[in-house]
Design a protein around this motif. Structure first.
Motif, PDB file in Angstrom:
ATOM      1  N   PHE A 180       0.969  -1.281   0.125  1.00 54.90           N
ATOM      2  CA  PHE A 180       0.036  -0.025  -0.138  1.00 54.90           C
ATOM      3  C   PHE A 180       1.059   1.320   0.027  1.00 54.90           C
ATOM      4  CE2 PHE A 180      -3.981  -1.857   2.233  1.00 54.90           C
ATOM      5  CZ  PHE A 180      -3.969  -2.899   1.119  1.00 54.90           C
ATOM      6  N   LEU A 181       2.036   1.164   0.645  1.00 54.05           N
ATOM      7  CA  LEU A 181       2.878   2.179   0.640  1.00 54.05           C
ATOM      8  C   LEU A 181       3.901   2.401  -0.689  1.00 54.05           C
ATOM      9  CD1 LEU A 181       4.750   1.598   4.124  1.00 54.05           C
ATOM     10  CD2 LEU A 181       2.884   3.360   3.764  1.00 54.05           C
ATOM     11  N   ALA A 182       4.273   1.146  -1.100  1.00 52.49           N
ATOM     12  CA  ALA A 182       5.031   1.159  -2.482  1.00 52.49           C
ATOM     13  C   ALA A 182       4.919  -0.073  -3.065  1.00 52.49           C
ATOM     14  CB  ALA A 182       6.454   1.656  -2.364  1.00 52.49           C
ATOM     15  N   PRO A 183       4.526  -0.147  -4.298  1.00 51.04           N
ATOM     16  CA  PRO A 183       4.332   0.582  -5.188  1.00 51.04           C
ATOM     17  C   PRO A 183       2.910   1.511  -5.163  1.00 51.04           C
ATOM     18  CG  PRO A 183       3.615  -1.397  -5.973  1.00 51.04           C
ATOM     19  CD  PRO A 183       4.001  -1.750  -4.927  1.00 51.04           C
ATOM     20  N   GLY A 184       1.875   1.156  -4.148  1.00 50.75           N
ATOM     21  CA  GLY A 184       0.565   1.531  -4.164  1.00 50.75           C
ATOM     22  C   GLY A 184       0.467   3.194  -4.329  1.00 50.75           C
ATOM     23  N   ALA A 185       0.736   3.757  -3.058  1.00 48.62           N
ATOM     24  CA  ALA A 185       0.400   5.183  -2.865  1.00 48.62           C
ATOM     25  C   ALA A 185       1.761   5.982  -3.360  1.00 48.62           C
ATOM     26  CB  ALA A 185       0.287   5.748  -1.457  1.00 48.62           C
ATOM     27  N   SER A 186       2.788   5.500  -3.472  1.00 49.20           N
ATOM     28  CA  SER A 186       3.925   6.017  -3.779  1.00 49.20           C
ATOM     29  C   SER A 186       3.963   6.182  -5.523  1.00 49.20           C
ATOM     30  CB  SER A 186       5.559   5.315  -3.499  1.00 49.20           C
ATOM     31  OG  SER A 186       5.352   4.100  -4.189  1.00 49.20           O
ATOM     32  N   GLN A 187       3.389   5.165  -6.030  1.00 47.57           N
ATOM     33  CA  GLN A 187       3.155   5.126  -7.630  1.00 47.57           C
ATOM     34  C   GLN A 187       2.179   6.179  -7.933  1.00 47.57           C
ATOM     35  OE1 GLN A 187       5.273   3.401  -9.155  1.00 47.57           O
ATOM     36  NE2 GLN A 187       4.739   1.783 -10.551  1.00 47.57           N
TER      37      GLN A 187
END
Length: 250
Positions: A35-42
């Motif tokens: 959720f942190l990366a690659p989610g929100a960071s992407q």
């Protein structure tokens, strides 16, 4: 892109991981880390590239070791050394050089730098979570990489559904971003294997050399539109030098 990356990492994991290394009970923390990366960071990263261009975003993202190691000092109790302070000063110097840049592309928007910083902090947080999980979890790194990418796919897909837009455009997106997705999948496989073997303060600076690669490839592929000048190159060199110094003295 994230779907293709998950397919690549998942395929590699399916071919190589056996036994408890892929147990769902061991993989769910990696799924949440996605959720942190690659989610929100992407999401922030793509917005940053659209607003500020790939070369300048690459330099900003290259500051990730500063954030990652600072978090590692607090959360993972990694030692503070003089090389960290010197490397941090070089990274800050590279950022100041980038900010002082006077000639930028006409479509450059400063908000892209803020988006890039948000993506960088999320990358750094993910790095520390993954490093901690490699010590605490029985999951295989390759299976963990696939689980994180699946988490990212879920978050990005949810964002897509909430914000709306024609789903038929996904077919065109696949055609455009599939090559990038393949590279992203392979990069996650390598990254998680690296964190299984090395500390955040070593791996993160090596990954941050992407600043130089990003600037060089932008100049080569995109050309004059990116307006890669002396300030941008010097900023990238200082950021990478700071990251390497941090890694070399750990």
């Amino acid at each position: 892109m994230s779907i293709v990356a998950f397919a690549v990492a998942g395929g590699v994991a399916a071919l190589t991981v056996r036994g408890g290394g892929a147990a769902p009970g061991a993989l769910w923390p990696y799924f949440l880390a996605g959720f942190l990366a690659p989610g929100a960071s992407q999401l922030f990263f793509f917005a940053a590239v659209a607003a500020a261009g790939p070369s300048r975003v690459s330099v900003v993202v290259g500051t990730a070791p500063l954030f990652a190691v600072a978090m590692a000092l607090i959360v993972l109790d990694e030692p503070l050394q003089a090389g960290l302070v010197a490397g941090a000063l070089l990274i800050v110097g590279g950022g100041l050089v980038l900010v002082s840049e006077r000639i930028r592309p006409e479509d450059f928007r400063a908000v892209g730098v803020l988006f890039a910083l948000a993506a960088t902090v999320l990358f750094a947080a993910r790095d520390n979570v993954v490093r901690w999980l490699t010590d605490e979890s029985s999951a295989a790194p390759l299976a963990g990489a696939a689980a994180s990418l699946l988490g990212g796919v879920l978050l990005i897909g949810t964002y897509r559904l909430v914000t709306g837009g024609p789903l038929t455009s996904l077919r065109r997106a696949f055609a455009i971003f599939a090559p990038a997705g393949m590279l992203a999948g392979l990069s996650y496989v390598c990254l998680y294997e690296a964190y299984d073997r090395g500390r955040v303060s070593v791996v993160s600076p090596l990954v941050a050399t992407e600043s130089l690669w990003g600037v060089a490839l932008s100049a080569l592929v995109i050309g004059r539109k990116e307006l890669v000048g002396r300030h941008l190159v010097l900023g990238a060199v200082l950021v990478v030098a700071g990251g390497v110094l941090i890694g070399a003295t750990r």
